[in-house]
Design an enzyme around this catalytic site. Structure first.
Site, short mmCIF file in Angstrom:
data_model
loop_
_atom_site.label_atom_id
_atom_site.label_comp_id
_atom_site.label_asym_id
_atom_site.label_seq_id
_atom_site.Cartn_x
_atom_site.Cartn_y
_atom_site.Cartn_z
N HIS A 141 38.95 40.58 38.98
CA HIS A 141 37.79 39.83 39.99
C HIS A 141 36.32 40.46 39.67
CE1 HIS A 141 40.22 37.58 42.84
NE2 HIS A 141 41.17 38.39 42.62
N ASP A 148 41.16 33.51 44.10
CA ASP A 148 42.10 33.70 44.95
C ASP A 148 41.96 32.21 45.64
OD1 ASP A 148 42.76 36.25 44.42
OD2 ASP A 148 41.92 37.00 45.84
N GLU A 212 51.36 37.51 43.22
CA GLU A 212 50.46 36.87 44.34
C GLU A 212 50.41 35.35 44.19
OE1 GLU A 212 47.46 40.74 44.65
OE2 GLU A 212 46.65 39.04 43.86
#
Length: 248
Positions: A141, A148, A212
Site C-alpha cells: 500500500h 482495497d 483478503e
C-alpha cells in the site's frame, strides 16, 4: 438487480504469498504520479475508510498510481447495470501501515496467548503487510499499486460480501465462500458479489491477495509475484507537497 453470468465462475484457490520471494523481486521504477480517485466520474466511488474510522495519519482521500486509476475506471464502467465500484483505500502513509500492523498484532497476542512471536507475526501478516519503507521491498500500500475495493448498488450502498472490510477472520479469504458445502441464500449472494468483483478486477490486470477479498494489486511486487514476473514497476511513493514543488 440480477447477477450476471460472470458470477457463476468460482474464485480459484491461490496460496498465500511467500513474502521473502515477493520482497526479493527487483523494482524498476515507473514514475507514474499518485492521483486522487475522487477525480473519477461515476460509477467509480470513493470512501476513504481509514480516515472515516479515525485511524491516526490517514488521509481523507484515496490515492493510487495513474495506471491503477485508469484500470479502476475501466472496471467500474464494465460492471453490469446496478453495480458500482467503491475504492476504500489505496496509497497509505507509513504511519498508517505501522498503526494497522501494531494494532492487529496486539489483538492477535490477546486472542492467542500461547503463540510465540514468529507465529503471531504470521497471523498478523495474513491481513496486514509488514510496515516497510525500504525502496527494495516496500509494503504494497505504500507504492500506490495496492487498492482495497468493494461493490455497491445503484444507490451507492455497499453490498454484503460475506465479511466486513478488514475483518481479520477466515471468512475474509477470497475463496472462503467457495468452500462452504451448503451456503445459505445470504452466503450465495455474497459469493456471487465476490466472484463479480474478483473477475472484473482480474480482467483488467489486477491480482488478488488470497486472504483478503477486497485487496488487489497492479504494478507492485505482490502483483509481480502472482503474475510470475521478475520485475515490479512501483516502488515507495509519496504525496506531492508544496515544499517539494518549490524545491523543484
Amino acid at each position: 438487480m440480477t447477477l450476471p453470468e460472470i458470477e457463476s465462475y468460482p474464485i480459484p484457490h491461490h496460496p498465500e504469498p511467500c513474502w521473502k520471494a515477493t520482497s526479493g523481486l527487483r523494482i524498476v521504477p515507473d514514475h507514474e504520479p499518485l492521483v486522487p480517485v475522487s477525480l473519477a466520474p461515476e460509477p467509480l466511488k470513493v470512501f476513504p475508510a481509514y480516515a472515516r474510522l479515525g485511524i491516526p495519519g490517514a488521509v481523507p482521500e484515496c490515492f493510487v498510481r495513474e495506471g491503477v486509476y485508469r484500470r479502476l475506471l475501466t472496471v467500474a464502467r464494465g460492471l453490469p447495470p446496478g453495480f458500482g465500484l467503491v475504492v476504500l483505500d489505496g496509497w497509505r502513509p507509513w504511519r498508517v501501515q505501522q498503526y494497522l500492523f501494531d494494532t492487529l498484532f496486539e489483538v492477535m497476542r490477546g486472542r492467542h496467548p500461547a503463540l510465540d512471536e514468529a507465529a503471531l507475526l504470521d497471523r498478523t501478516r495474513e491481513f496486514v503487510a509488514m510496515p516497510s519503507r525500504d525502496p527494495r521491498a516496500p509494503s504494497p500500500h505504500l507504492t500506490g499499486g495496492a487498492v482495497d475495493v468493494t461493490l455497491c448498488d445503484a444507490d451507492g450502498l455497499m453490498l454484503q460480501m460475506g465479511s466486513l472490510f478488514d475483518e481479520a477472520s477466515p471468512a475474509s479469504h477470497s475463496d472462503y465462500l467457495e468452500r462452504l458445502e451448503a451456503p445459505d441464500a445470504r452466503q450465495r449472494r455474497a459469493r456471487g458479489c465476490r466472484r463479480l468483483l474478483y473477475h472484473a478486477m482480474c480482467a483488467q490486470g489486477f491480482t488478488n491477495l488470497p486472504s483478503e477479498w477486497w485487496h488487489f494489486d497492479h504494478g507492485d511486487q505482490l502483483w509481480a509475484y502472482y503474475t510470475g514476473r521478475s520485475e515490479a514497476h512501483y516502488g515507495p511513493a509519496e504525496l506531492d507537497t508544496i515544499e517539494q514543488r518549490w524545491k523543484r
